[in-house]
Design a protein around this motif. Structure first.
Motif, mmCIF file in Angstrom:
data_model
loop_
_atom_site.group_PDB
_atom_site.id
_atom_site.type_symbol
_atom_site.label_atom_id
_atom_site.label_comp_id
_atom_site.label_asym_id
_atom_site.label_seq_id
_atom_site.Cartn_x
_atom_site.Cartn_y
_atom_site.Cartn_z
ATOM 1 N N THR A 52 14.359 18.105 42.507
ATOM 2 C CA THR A 52 13.943 18.021 43.908
ATOM 3 C C THR A 52 14.780 18.952 44.769
ATOM 4 O O THR A 52 14.248 19.689 45.605
ATOM 5 C CB THR A 52 14.081 16.579 44.422
ATOM 6 N N VAL A 53 16.081 18.934 44.585
ATOM 7 C CA VAL A 53 16.958 19.796 45.369
ATOM 8 C C VAL A 53 16.677 21.259 45.064
ATOM 9 O O VAL A 53 16.620 22.094 45.976
ATOM 10 C CB VAL A 53 18.441 19.448 45.107
ATOM 11 N N ARG A 54 16.471 21.590 43.796
ATOM 12 C CA ARG A 54 16.135 22.961 43.426
ATOM 13 C C ARG A 54 14.822 23.397 44.082
ATOM 14 O O ARG A 54 14.707 24.523 44.561
ATOM 15 C CB ARG A 54 16.008 23.056 41.904
ATOM 16 N N PHE A 55 13.832 22.496 44.117
ATOM 17 C CA PHE A 55 12.546 22.815 44.753
ATOM 18 C C PHE A 55 12.723 23.046 46.240
ATOM 19 O O PHE A 55 12.160 23.986 46.806
ATOM 20 C CB PHE A 55 11.551 21.676 44.516
ATOM 21 N N ILE A 56 13.499 22.203 46.901
ATOM 22 C CA ILE A 56 13.695 22.331 48.352
ATOM 23 C C ILE A 56 14.352 23.673 48.683
ATOM 24 O O ILE A 56 13.942 24.368 49.620
ATOM 25 C CB ILE A 56 14.528 21.158 48.894
ATOM 26 N N PHE A 57 15.371 24.068 47.925
ATOM 27 C CA PHE A 57 16.062 25.323 48.209
ATOM 28 C C PHE A 57 15.300 26.551 47.722
ATOM 29 O O PHE A 57 15.630 27.663 48.111
ATOM 30 C CB PHE A 57 17.473 25.295 47.645
ATOM 31 N N SER A 58 14.285 26.349 46.888
ATOM 32 C CA SER A 58 13.496 27.499 46.442
ATOM 33 C C SER A 58 12.332 27.806 47.396
ATOM 34 O O SER A 58 11.684 28.839 47.250
ATOM 35 C CB SER A 58 12.947 27.267 45.033
#
Length: 61
Positions: A52-58
């Motif tokens: 989720t965090v990776r998706f948000i920052f991508s």
């Protein structure tokens, strides 16, 4: 909408308390509460936390 009003009330109260008592600690309360709110919303997503965090920052605007 209720969360926005609640965070606004927390911000106003903490600023008033910070000015009255002349303590900078009260001015950190809005930042901590908004960070906690964002963290809870991220945790509520059904994907694993790191994904989720990776998706948000991508995301790119």
């Amino acid at each position: 909408m209720i969360w926005v009003i609640a965070l606004g009330i927390v911000t106003v109260i903490s600023v008033i308390m910070g000015v009255k008592k002349k303590k900078a600690v009260f001015l950190l309360v809005p930042f901590v509460s908004i960070f906690a709110f964002m963290l809870v919303k991220i945790i509520m997503v059904p994907l694993p936390f790191t994904d989720t965090v990776r998706f948000i920052f991508s995301l790119r605007g």
